[in-house]
Design a protein around this motif. Sequence first.
Motif, PDB file in Angstrom:
ATOM      1  N   ILE A  39      70.168 189.719  90.052  1.00 47.08           N
ATOM      2  CA  ILE A  39      70.563 190.983  89.422  1.00 47.08           C
ATOM      3  C   ILE A  39      69.350 191.795  88.953  1.00 47.08           C
ATOM      4  O   ILE A  39      69.311 193.012  89.129  1.00 47.08           O
ATOM      5  CB  ILE A  39      71.568 190.730  88.277  1.00 47.08           C
ATOM      6  N   PRO A  40      68.290 191.178  88.388  1.00 46.16           N
ATOM      7  CA  PRO A  40      67.131 191.993  87.990  1.00 46.16           C
ATOM      8  C   PRO A  40      66.335 192.542  89.177  1.00 46.16           C
ATOM      9  O   PRO A  40      65.437 193.340  88.995  1.00 46.16           O
ATOM     10  CB  PRO A  40      66.268 191.010  87.183  1.00 46.16           C
ATOM     11  N   PHE A  41      66.642 192.110  90.397  1.00 43.90           N
ATOM     12  CA  PHE A  41      65.811 192.464  91.556  1.00 43.90           C
ATOM     13  C   PHE A  41      66.624 193.171  92.636  1.00 43.90           C
ATOM     14  O   PHE A  41      66.475 192.908  93.813  1.00 43.90           O
ATOM     15  CB  PHE A  41      65.164 191.206  92.124  1.00 43.90           C
ATOM     16  N   GLY A  42      67.510 194.061  92.229  1.00 47.61           N
ATOM     17  CA  GLY A  42      68.309 194.808  93.184  1.00 47.61           C
ATOM     18  C   GLY A  42      69.785 194.784  92.866  1.00 47.61           C
ATOM     19  O   GLY A  42      70.605 195.267  93.626  1.00 47.61           O
ATOM     20  N   LYS A  43      70.129 194.169  91.718  1.00 47.59           N
ATOM     21  CA  LYS A  43      71.516 194.129  91.232  1.00 47.59           C
ATOM     22  C   LYS A  43      72.461 193.358  92.152  1.00 47.59           C
ATOM     23  O   LYS A  43      73.670 193.587  92.155  1.00 47.59           O
ATOM     24  CB  LYS A  43      72.051 195.541  90.974  1.00 47.59           C
ATOM     25  N   SER A  44      71.930 192.431  92.954  1.00 47.47           N
ATOM     26  CA  SER A  44      72.798 191.612  93.791  1.00 47.47           C
ATOM     27  C   SER A  44      73.524 190.587  92.927  1.00 47.47           C
ATOM     28  O   SER A  44      72.902 189.812  92.199  1.00 47.47           O
ATOM     29  CB  SER A  44      71.969 190.866  94.848  1.00 47.47           C
ATOM     30  N   GLY A  71      71.103 187.552  85.329  1.00 51.17           N
ATOM     31  CA  GLY A  71      72.237 188.398  84.965  1.00 51.17           C
ATOM     32  C   GLY A  71      71.874 189.656  84.226  1.00 51.17           C
ATOM     33  O   GLY A  71      72.745 190.477  83.933  1.00 51.17           O
ATOM     34  N   LYS A  72      70.592 189.853  83.902  1.00 51.49           N
ATOM     35  CA  LYS A  72      70.139 191.071  83.210  1.00 51.49           C
ATOM     36  C   LYS A  72      69.680 192.102  84.232  1.00 51.49           C
ATOM     37  O   LYS A  72      69.219 191.768  85.317  1.00 51.49           O
ATOM     38  CB  LYS A  72      68.984 190.744  82.254  1.00 51.49           C
ATOM     39  N   SER A  73      69.793 193.370  83.873  1.00 48.84           N
ATOM     40  CA  SER A  73      69.415 194.422  84.808  1.00 48.84           C
ATOM     41  C   SER A  73      67.906 194.532  84.990  1.00 48.84           C
ATOM     42  O   SER A  73      67.428 194.986  86.021  1.00 48.84           O
ATOM     43  CB  SER A  73      69.970 195.776  84.348  1.00 48.84           C
ATOM     44  N   SER A  74      67.141 194.092  83.981  1.00 44.23           N
ATOM     45  CA  SER A  74      65.679 194.134  84.065  1.00 44.23           C
ATOM     46  C   SER A  74      65.110 192.727  83.977  1.00 44.23           C
ATOM     47  O   SER A  74      65.686 191.844  83.339  1.00 44.23           O
ATOM     48  CB  SER A  74      65.094 194.997  82.939  1.00 44.23           C
TER      49      SER A  74
END
Length: 813
Positions: free
Chosen positions: A508-513, A549-552
């Motif tokens: 998720i932090p690396f493209g929101k997959s 699970g975090k956006s950043s």
Amino acid sequence: MNYLSLTEWRKQNIADISKIKSEEDIKNHIIIPYLQYLGYTIPSMRFENSMSVQAGTKSITVKSDIEIAINDNIEIVIDTKAPNVSLGDKQILQSISYAKLVSTPPAIYAIVTNGFDVATTNIYSGKKVNFIPPFSQLLSDISRTRRKELTQIEIREVSSLLLTLTNIDELYKIINACKNIIEKRGLIRSDQSFKEMTKILLVKMNEEKRAKSGDTNRFQFDIISQLARAHDCSFVEEFRYLFQEAIQTYPIYNDRDVSILINDNDCIVEVVKSLEPWSFLGTGDDIKGAVYEIFLKSTLRGDFDQYFTPREIVDFMVKFADPKIDDLILDPACGSGGFLIQSFLYVNQKIINSPYSTVESKKKFQNLIDKCLWGGEADEDLHVLAKINLIMHGDGYNNIYQGDSLRNSNIPNDKFNVILTNPPFTLPYTFSDVLSQYEQGENKLSQELDILFVEKCIKALDASAGGEIYIVLPEGLLNLSSYLSFREWLLDKCYLTLVVSLPEGAFIPFGKSVSKTCILGLRRKNDTNSNKPEYVYLCSPKEIGYECGKSSYKIKEKNDLPVFLKSSSEYFSGIRKTENEGEFGWIPQDEITSYRIDANFLLNKIDLDRLTKSFPNLQRLDRICKFKHESFTPKASTSYFYLEIPDISSTTGAISNIRYLQGSEIGNSFYIANGGDLAYCRINPRKNRVFIIPEEMNEVLISKEAYILEIIDNGFIKSKYVLAAILQSDLVRSQLVRLATGSSSSRARVQEDDFLKAVFVPIPDKKTQSEIHQKMQQILKKYWLTSQLFLKEFVACQNKLLSNINIEHLRSI
């Protein structure tokens, strides 16, 4: 004298390692006493020595934790870390920078340690070892080392490197400011600003390379200004000349007429001033992260979706793959080049540490950068960034090709020794001419990209040399029934070497997959099947060094992956656990079948050996019960009893409420259950919801996320209350958690076949069963009656309150 390693010494001298928690604890209670054991004296040690580091207009103060001086010359600099900090390239580079700047000439050794691991670098030879040299060895090394003072150019570059390593947050701000300058001052569109930034980065790379060779780093405001005056041109025109010189050295662009598009003089001046103090050489991973976050994350999303592989996962995969000197290494979906960079650093260190002569080492290095590193990338911008990243780290960019790797003739078959990659996930690929070239695409209108990339990788491997693939994939390929034919095909072509089940949200932090992902290790079978590995290494980490699970991207000190690497060097039986509850172990190759090949399923198979020894009377669940599902579609205008999953208590399975609602309020697809039915909620098995419908209820609608169970005629368990208690046990719950499939723990489900055919339960003796039956029946009935009485009284109180409010309201009117 043969000295104990740090690990051996610590085991003998530290009674309770759990009390060692901080960096200071490591320094005072482990490293200083161990140094004394190695022959060093306290008077020779200096602590917390401050150094002022100047890089351009920036200055910082850093402290070395321990210095060891011989005859007033500092010979060793030791940087201590907390025990839960992994030792990566950043920590090693930081210790090297300290050692180079602490004295003139530099110290001989730079050491970084967390009290468990040690990384020691000889500043003059570049060789790395994983131990602290004893005092006697240091004296020998002092007499044999040819000392060399750093030039002012070298000091400037090391200072810039240290500034960059210790101020990554500030660097992000600087790159973000550069983006704004390029777009707003330089009037470059946001979709083009990345390309302009790569051009500026390339100039900086080239100048830092020049400085490393002893020439002046011209990426400085004062020097470019002087050159512009000498050549009677503007600052931006002089910068364009530096760019043309850089692309002559590094022809990384497909467009031969590429040039700097920025025309505004002040724009280039501001960018150069902003970037001047920072070092981009050797710290490319941090630079890549900053450029991706600021330039690419919001704009670079094409047909292939760009997801970046975090450094922690790249580092684990490269070290487990263990590429050898002269191996040909490929990443057919290389993105910004993470796998190739780490492979370059890994193999180059092997060359440095090897017993080769200087001439032979240079040949091996040249072969590494000329012939050994190969990549393919569909996106032109990313392909440029990959090349720049390799230049940052030391070269090896000339076999990076832009285009679709599935049909790129530059990436040959039957050639490579090691393939490391993270291809695009699950996207449909529909080019019929390409599909026809692949077994997994033949006679199909489309095929998922990741499956085609797996086949491309297998084709690209040199089978005769026992080539291996280490690939990030969606875990569904390994455990969903819809991909069974793919697994059958895969196991016909390859042996497994490694399976890692990555935590939910790892990308998720690396493209929101949001895909639940895994790492799969494969060895292509040779013609005689003589290269079969006996065991497969399995890992299920709970922590991987950053927040999932975090956006950043946010670093965490907890990381199971280094523990897995350490333990992978030798076979052991059973399952081991990290302190974070991550699980790992080995399974025989012969026990692998196409049914499921994910790590958690296979770890569960291993754990059955332990369960069998602990519980001799262990039975598979399908010998005790079966499903009795009966689908039901409610009528919109009819009322029904309806049990919602949230009204079932986690762990205990107690039911607090059953509602009475019209069909229009509850949906259209359910199972129907009756009083006394036993059920298991298959979604999120960590909640462990096992429940029994109250005896007095009849025709209760339940979500199809629940399995309704019926005990069959068996000689083991007769009571549904006993079976409910066994299913609620931690012993069974741990099996169910491992068997669940899905993109996240909250949405993971236990499939029907796995529930009945892969779960084993212990059988209590008859007396215990009788006691459990009576107690469970009494407890559940009492809870149900109590909850209903509570609801009845609560509703009565509520109605009374509403009635009084209405009366008061009428009186006021």
